[in-house]
Design a protein around this motif. Structure first.
Motif, PDB file in Angstrom:
ATOM      1  N   UNK A 171       0.833  -1.216   0.000  1.00 39.42           N
ATOM      2  CA  UNK A 171       0.000   0.000   0.000  1.00 39.42           C
ATOM      3  C   UNK A 171       0.862   1.258   0.000  1.00 39.42           C
ATOM      4  N   UNK A 172       1.909   1.247   0.824  1.00 40.30           N
ATOM      5  CA  UNK A 172       2.795   2.426   0.893  1.00 40.30           C
ATOM      6  C   UNK A 172       3.445   2.697  -0.465  1.00 40.30           C
ATOM      7  N   UNK A 173       3.664   1.631  -1.232  1.00 34.99           N
ATOM      8  CA  UNK A 173       4.220   1.785  -2.575  1.00 34.99           C
ATOM      9  C   UNK A 173       3.276   2.543  -3.495  1.00 34.99           C
ATOM     10  N   UNK A 174       1.968   2.301  -3.353  1.00 34.65           N
ATOM     11  CA  UNK A 174       1.003   3.038  -4.179  1.00 34.65           C
ATOM     12  C   UNK A 174       0.979   4.515  -3.801  1.00 34.65           C
ATOM     13  N   UNK A 175       1.067   4.803  -2.510  1.00 32.87           N
ATOM     14  CA  UNK A 175       1.084   6.211  -2.080  1.00 32.87           C
ATOM     15  C   UNK A 175       2.307   6.907  -2.687  1.00 32.87           C
ATOM     16  N   UNK A 176       3.434   6.207  -2.641  1.00 36.89           N
ATOM     17  CA  UNK A 176       4.670   6.782  -3.185  1.00 36.89           C
ATOM     18  C   UNK A 176       4.524   7.073  -4.681  1.00 36.89           C
ATOM     19  N   UNK A 177       3.933   6.114  -5.400  1.00 37.24           N
ATOM     20  CA  UNK A 177       3.753   6.305  -6.843  1.00 37.24           C
ATOM     21  C   UNK A 177       2.743   7.411  -7.147  1.00 37.24           C
ATOM     22  N   UNK A 178       1.699   7.527  -6.335  1.00 38.70           N
ATOM     23  CA  UNK A 178       0.725   8.599  -6.548  1.00 38.70           C
ATOM     24  C   UNK A 178       1.412   9.954  -6.380  1.00 38.70           C
ATOM     25  N   UNK A 179       2.228  10.062  -5.348  1.00 37.81           N
ATOM     26  CA  UNK A 179       2.973  11.316  -5.138  1.00 37.81           C
ATOM     27  C   UNK A 179       3.914  11.598  -6.296  1.00 37.81           C
ATOM     28  N   UNK A 180       4.596  10.552  -6.755  1.00 38.82           N
ATOM     29  CA  UNK A 180       5.556  10.717  -7.861  1.00 38.82           C
ATOM     30  C   UNK A 180       4.850  11.172  -9.135  1.00 38.82           C
ATOM     31  N   UNK A 181       3.731  10.507  -9.441  1.00 37.90           N
ATOM     32  CA  UNK A 181       2.985  10.855 -10.662  1.00 37.90           C
ATOM     33  C   UNK A 181       2.495  12.296 -10.586  1.00 37.90           C
ATOM     34  N   UNK A 182       1.944  12.682  -9.447  1.00 37.09           N
ATOM     35  CA  UNK A 182       1.364  14.026  -9.340  1.00 37.09           C
ATOM     36  C   UNK A 182       2.442  15.108  -9.327  1.00 37.09           C
ATOM     37  N   UNK A 183       3.583  14.767  -8.757  1.00 39.38           N
ATOM     38  CA  UNK A 183       4.684  15.729  -8.791  1.00 39.38           C
ATOM     39  C   UNK A 183       5.146  15.940 -10.232  1.00 39.38           C
ATOM     40  N   UNK A 184       5.259  14.835 -10.983  1.00 39.39           N
ATOM     41  CA  UNK A 184       5.693  14.959 -12.380  1.00 39.39           C
ATOM     42  C   UNK A 184       4.639  15.652 -13.235  1.00 39.39           C
ATOM     43  N   UNK A 185       3.354  15.417 -12.915  1.00 37.82           N
ATOM     44  CA  UNK A 185       2.292  16.083 -13.674  1.00 37.82           C
ATOM     45  C   UNK A 185       2.349  17.597 -13.476  1.00 37.82           C
ATOM     46  N   UNK A 186       2.882  18.009 -12.344  1.00 38.48           N
ATOM     47  CA  UNK A 186       2.965  19.438 -12.057  1.00 38.48           C
ATOM     48  C   UNK A 186       3.821  20.198 -13.060  1.00 38.48           C
ATOM     49  N   UNK A 187       4.806  19.511 -13.602  1.00 40.81           N
ATOM     50  CA  UNK A 187       5.734  20.199 -14.511  1.00 40.81           C
ATOM     51  C   UNK A 187       5.795  19.583 -15.900  1.00 40.81           C
ATOM     52  N   UNK A 188       5.005  18.511 -16.138  1.00 41.08           N
ATOM     53  CA  UNK A 188       5.110  17.813 -17.429  1.00 41.08           C
ATOM     54  C   UNK A 188       4.730  18.731 -18.596  1.00 41.08           C
ATOM     55  N   UNK A 189       5.416  18.535 -19.692  1.00 40.03           N
ATOM     56  CA  UNK A 189       5.156  19.296 -20.920  1.00 40.03           C
ATOM     57  C   UNK A 189       3.796  18.892 -21.498  1.00 40.03           C
ATOM     58  N   UNK A 190       2.892  19.864 -21.618  1.00 39.42           N
ATOM     59  CA  UNK A 190       1.544  19.577 -22.123  1.00 39.42           C
ATOM     60  C   UNK A 190       1.406  19.893 -23.608  1.00 39.42           C
ATOM     61  N   UNK A 191       2.492  20.107 -24.290  1.00 36.44           N
ATOM     62  CA  UNK A 191       2.425  20.606 -25.667  1.00 36.44           C
ATOM     63  C   UNK A 191       2.234  19.527 -26.719  1.00 36.44           C
ATOM     64  N   UNK A 192       2.485  18.251 -26.366  1.00 33.73           N
ATOM     65  CA  UNK A 192       2.382  17.223 -27.410  1.00 33.73           C
ATOM     66  C   UNK A 192       1.774  15.930 -26.877  1.00 33.73           C
ATOM     67  N   UNK A 193       0.576  15.993 -26.290  1.00 31.88           N
ATOM     68  CA  UNK A 193      -0.063  14.774 -25.792  1.00 31.88           C
ATOM     69  C   UNK A 193      -0.306  13.794 -26.934  1.00 31.88           C
ATOM     70  N   UNK A 194      -0.218  12.487 -26.601  1.00 28.69           N
ATOM     71  CA  UNK A 194      -0.285  11.496 -27.668  1.00 28.69           C
ATOM     72  C   UNK A 194      -0.836  10.180 -27.144  1.00 28.69           C
ATOM     73  N   UNK A 195      -1.668   9.536 -27.944  1.00 29.92           N
ATOM     74  CA  UNK A 195      -2.272   8.270 -27.521  1.00 29.92           C
ATOM     75  C   UNK A 195      -1.232   7.160 -27.400  1.00 29.92           C
ATOM     76  N   UNK A 196      -0.277   7.087 -28.315  1.00 31.41           N
ATOM     77  CA  UNK A 196       0.710   6.001 -28.288  1.00 31.41           C
ATOM     78  C   UNK A 196       1.713   6.174 -27.159  1.00 31.41           C
TER      79      UNK A 196
END
Ligand code: FE2
Length: 202
Positions: A31-56
């Motif tokens: 469970x603690x691993x999921x919390x860690x990954x949720x934090x990691x994903x959301x931190x990266x989403x904070x700065x991720x480049x939104x200019x070229x989203x892609x399905x693949x």
């Protein structure tokens, strides 16, 4: 702001029916691993480049696609650890009324929940459906977000992934299911169910 894992050590020492400390501790770590990954994903989403989203493939796109896995992996485990117990509690009148209005009887709900838990590895969620004002069992399997009904409020979460019971039960999943359902913490569940139902299910 990073989310902190919750502590469920109160379940140790025989306070979760049929589950050893070793089984529970291994599950807490997962469970603690999921919390860690949720934090990691959301931190990266904070700065991720939104200019070229892609399905693949695109970093932002993939982060958004995997966010529900880590989110549900976190929240469903918290609901599960909160709603398991030692069998010393029971459903109150509102809970019994809502469950009976939805499934026919409390025993019928237990029978359906057991059947759903034995149907696949994954979660069985008893959810309140705002569409008809009743409870339904929602089987979520293959991934923590796969199959979740849209317009519902999760009330009861039971984990039937193999990691939840294999240390203690090996292939005797039915024994785990019987113990976890008879050990549910109704003090927690009665409060959750009090938030829904009203007159609709009456
Ligand atoms: Fe789990």
């Amino acid at each position: 702001m990073a989310r902190e894992p919750k502590n469920f050590d109160h379940l140790l020492g025989g306070n979760a029916k049929g589950l050893s400390d070793a089984q529970l501790k291994a599950h807490f770590t997962l469970y603690q691993g999921y919390v860690k990954k949720l934090n990691e994903i959301r931190e990266k989403l904070g700065t991720a480049d939104r200019s070229a989203p892609n399905y693949s493939f695109n970093e932002y796109s993939e982060l958004r696609r995997r966010e529900p896995v880590a989110y549900n992996g976190t929240v469903l485990h918290e609901m599960y650890f909160e709603n398991i117990g030692n069998g010393s509690t029971s459903p109150d009148e509102h809970a019994k009324k809502l469950i009976t209005a939805s499934f026919g009887s409390v025993d019928a709900w237990i029978a359906d929940t057991k059947a759903a838990l034995m149907s696949a590895h994954g979660w069985v969620l008893t959810v309140f459906d705002y569409e008809d004002g009743k409870l339904h069992n929602n089987l979520v399997h293959s991934e923590h977000h796969a199959g979740v009904f849209a317009n519902v409020h999760t009330m009861i979460a039971v984990d039937a992934w193999e990691h939840a019971y294999f240390f203690d039960y090996q292939t005797k999943k039915a024994d785990y299911v019987a113990n976890v359902l008879s050990g549910l913490n109704w003090d927690v569940l009665n409060k959750r169910l009090a938030m829904v139902g009203g007159n609709k299910a009456g």
